[in-house]
Design a protein around this motif. Structure first.
Motif, PDB file in Angstrom:
ATOM      1  N   ASP A 170       0.827  -1.202   0.000  1.00 40.70           N
ATOM      2  CA  ASP A 170       0.000   0.000   0.000  1.00 40.70           C
ATOM      3  C   ASP A 170       0.865   1.257   0.000  1.00 40.70           C
ATOM      4  O   ASP A 170       0.593   2.213  -0.737  1.00 40.70           O
ATOM      5  CB  ASP A 170      -0.917  -0.019   1.220  1.00 40.70           C
ATOM      6  N   VAL A 171       1.923   1.254   0.823  1.00 37.24           N
ATOM      7  CA  VAL A 171       2.810   2.417   0.881  1.00 37.24           C
ATOM      8  C   VAL A 171       3.541   2.592  -0.453  1.00 37.24           C
ATOM      9  O   VAL A 171       3.658   3.718  -0.963  1.00 37.24           O
ATOM     10  CB  VAL A 171       3.821   2.264   2.038  1.00 37.24           C
ATOM     11  N   VAL A 210       3.043  -3.098  11.123  1.00 34.37           N
ATOM     12  CA  VAL A 210       2.859  -1.869  10.343  1.00 34.37           C
ATOM     13  C   VAL A 210       4.200  -1.173  10.128  1.00 34.37           C
ATOM     14  O   VAL A 210       4.534  -0.764   9.009  1.00 34.37           O
ATOM     15  CB  VAL A 210       1.847  -0.927  11.030  1.00 34.37           C
ATOM     16  N   VAL A 211       4.983  -1.055  11.173  1.00 32.87           N
ATOM     17  CA  VAL A 211       6.291  -0.405  11.044  1.00 32.87           C
ATOM     18  C   VAL A 211       7.205  -1.234  10.141  1.00 32.87           C
ATOM     19  O   VAL A 211       7.935  -0.681   9.309  1.00 32.87           O
ATOM     20  CB  VAL A 211       6.922  -0.172  12.425  1.00 32.87           C
ATOM     21  N   ALA A 212       7.163  -2.551  10.283  1.00 27.79           N
ATOM     22  CA  ALA A 212       7.966  -3.402   9.393  1.00 27.79           C
ATOM     23  C   ALA A 212       7.564  -3.187   7.946  1.00 27.79           C
ATOM     24  O   ALA A 212       8.422  -3.144   7.046  1.00 27.79           O
ATOM     25  CB  ALA A 212       7.803  -4.867   9.780  1.00 27.79           C
ATOM     26  N   GLY A 213       6.274  -3.046   7.691  1.00 31.41           N
ATOM     27  CA  GLY A 213       5.809  -2.812   6.334  1.00 31.41           C
ATOM     28  C   GLY A 213       6.279  -1.486   5.777  1.00 31.41           C
ATOM     29  O   GLY A 213       6.681  -1.394   4.607  1.00 31.41           O
ATOM     30  N   VAL A 214       6.250  -0.445   6.600  1.00 26.70           N
ATOM     31  CA  VAL A 214       6.751   0.863   6.170  1.00 26.70           C
ATOM     32  C   VAL A 214       8.237   0.770   5.860  1.00 26.70           C
ATOM     33  O   VAL A 214       8.724   1.311   4.856  1.00 26.70           O
ATOM     34  CB  VAL A 214       6.469   1.940   7.241  1.00 26.70           C
ATOM     35  N   TYR A 241       5.123   7.018  11.659  1.00 22.93           N
ATOM     36  CA  TYR A 241       4.091   6.050  11.991  1.00 22.93           C
ATOM     37  C   TYR A 241       3.264   6.653  13.116  1.00 22.93           C
ATOM     38  O   TYR A 241       3.768   6.912  14.217  1.00 22.93           O
ATOM     39  CB  TYR A 241       4.686   4.716  12.436  1.00 22.93           C
ATOM     40  N   LEU A 242       1.994   6.903  12.841  1.00 23.79           N
ATOM     41  CA  LEU A 242       1.074   7.498  13.804  1.00 23.79           C
ATOM     42  C   LEU A 242       0.244   6.385  14.422  1.00 23.79           C
ATOM     43  O   LEU A 242      -0.521   5.714  13.725  1.00 23.79           O
ATOM     44  CB  LEU A 242       0.180   8.514  13.097  1.00 23.79           C
ATOM     45  N   HIS A 243       0.398   6.198  15.724  1.00 22.47           N
ATOM     46  CA  HIS A 243      -0.312   5.131  16.424  1.00 22.47           C
ATOM     47  C   HIS A 243      -1.300   5.730  17.412  1.00 22.47           C
ATOM     48  O   HIS A 243      -0.934   6.598  18.217  1.00 22.47           O
ATOM     49  CB  HIS A 243       0.684   4.235  17.176  1.00 22.47           C
ATOM     50  N   VAL A 284       2.948  11.584   7.417  1.00 23.36           N
ATOM     51  CA  VAL A 284       2.456  10.329   7.991  1.00 23.36           C
ATOM     52  C   VAL A 284       2.471   9.246   6.926  1.00 23.36           C
ATOM     53  O   VAL A 284       1.818   9.361   5.884  1.00 23.36           O
ATOM     54  CB  VAL A 284       1.044  10.504   8.577  1.00 23.36           C
ATOM     55  N   ALA A 285       3.234   8.188   7.181  1.00 22.83           N
ATOM     56  CA  ALA A 285       3.367   7.088   6.225  1.00 22.83           C
ATOM     57  C   ALA A 285       2.350   5.980   6.470  1.00 22.83           C
ATOM     58  O   ALA A 285       1.966   5.261   5.541  1.00 22.83           O
ATOM     59  CB  ALA A 285       4.776   6.505   6.294  1.00 22.83           C
ATOM     60  N   ALA A 286       1.931   5.814   7.726  1.00 21.97           N
ATOM     61  CA  ALA A 286       0.967   4.774   8.078  1.00 21.97           C
ATOM     62  C   ALA A 286       0.363   5.115   9.429  1.00 21.97           C
ATOM     63  O   ALA A 286       0.965   5.842  10.238  1.00 21.97           O
ATOM     64  CB  ALA A 286       1.627   3.398   8.127  1.00 21.97           C
TER      65      ALA A 286
END
Length: 249
Positions: free
Chosen positions: A54-55, A74-78, A179-181, A221-223
């Protein structure tokens, strides 16, 4: 923004999990393995692949789940999408999430994900996901107010910055992709019914939404990770609707 649902609380499948936004993608699989880390590791590898794709496609994935541990995926994916370049982290949560297996008294693994993102015990999940640690000075904990003594000690000695929701502005967002959590229990427990771990003394959903908007307005914001950390059946109590009305996703 692509809405992705991971309907789990750690390794517990929760197909009835109420979420504020209709998912475009749902990641679900049979979890196998001798321990919880192996079981969620397979799930998170798949989530990381979905996030990375997606990114790479120019989108901002919003991953909804029943806990905060999915943040590892999520962070691993980014990182995969950015050739292992690590994002900074802005972490909205009433709790520190910086416990360890050695310090926790409850044994709850959902109290450890931020500490793990900062490099704790990579053999548990990070090594399985190819996840590189995030430097502490690139992490901001927003409104973490329910902290156990070991968490207070760690945060006091670390380079993680702690701020209240109202204090967070664009200048306080770490550099680089973000990464916004958002764990929804950052909202004052009196406002959202049915939270697993409600915590008083927090900001309103509207105040959290305004702070999130300030982060999004940086354009970096990437994810996004959204922890829907409540009991089943919250739509009937209006919690999901309140979140939709307050948060800018």
């Amino acid at each position: 923004m692509t809405h992705i649902l991971v309907p789990y609380h750690l390794d517990e499948h929760r197909p009835g999990l109420d979420v504020p936004y209709e998912p475009a993608v749902t990641v679900s699989r049979d979890l196998t393995g001798d321990d919880v880390w192996e079981r969620v590791g397979g799930l998170y590898a798949e989530v990381a692949d979905v996030v990375a794709a997606d990114v790479r496609g120019g989108q901002v994935p919003l991953v909804m789940s029943g806990d905060c541990m999915v943040s590892q995926a999520v962070v691993a994916g980014v990182q995969r999408a950015h050739d292992r370049a690590s994002p900074s982290i802005v972490w909205f949560d009433a709790h520190g999430d910086v416990q360890t297996l050695e310090t926790t008294t409850s044994g709850y693994l959902g109290g450890m994900p931020l500490r793990m993102l900062a490099g704790y015990r990579p053999e548990l999940l990070a090594d399985r996901l190819g996840l590189a640690p995030i430097a502490e000075d690139r992490i901001v904990l927003v409104d973490g107010r329910d902290l156990d003594p070991p968490e207070r000690d760690y945060l006091a000695a670390s380079n993680i910055r702690q701020v209240f929701t109202a204090e967070l502005d664009a200048d306080g967002v770490p550099l680089g992709p973000v990464y916004l959590h958002v764990d929804l229990d950052v909202v004052d427990g009196a406002e959202l019914p049915g939270l697993l771990f409600p915590t008083p003394g927090g900001p309103s959903a509207s105040e959290v939404g305004q702070a999130i908007r300030r982060v999004l307005d940086t354009g970096r914001v990437a994810a996004v990770g959204l922890g829907c950390t409540w009991h089943e059946g919250q739509d009937g109590q209006g919690a999901a609707e309140r979140v939709r009305a307050a948060l800018p996703f």
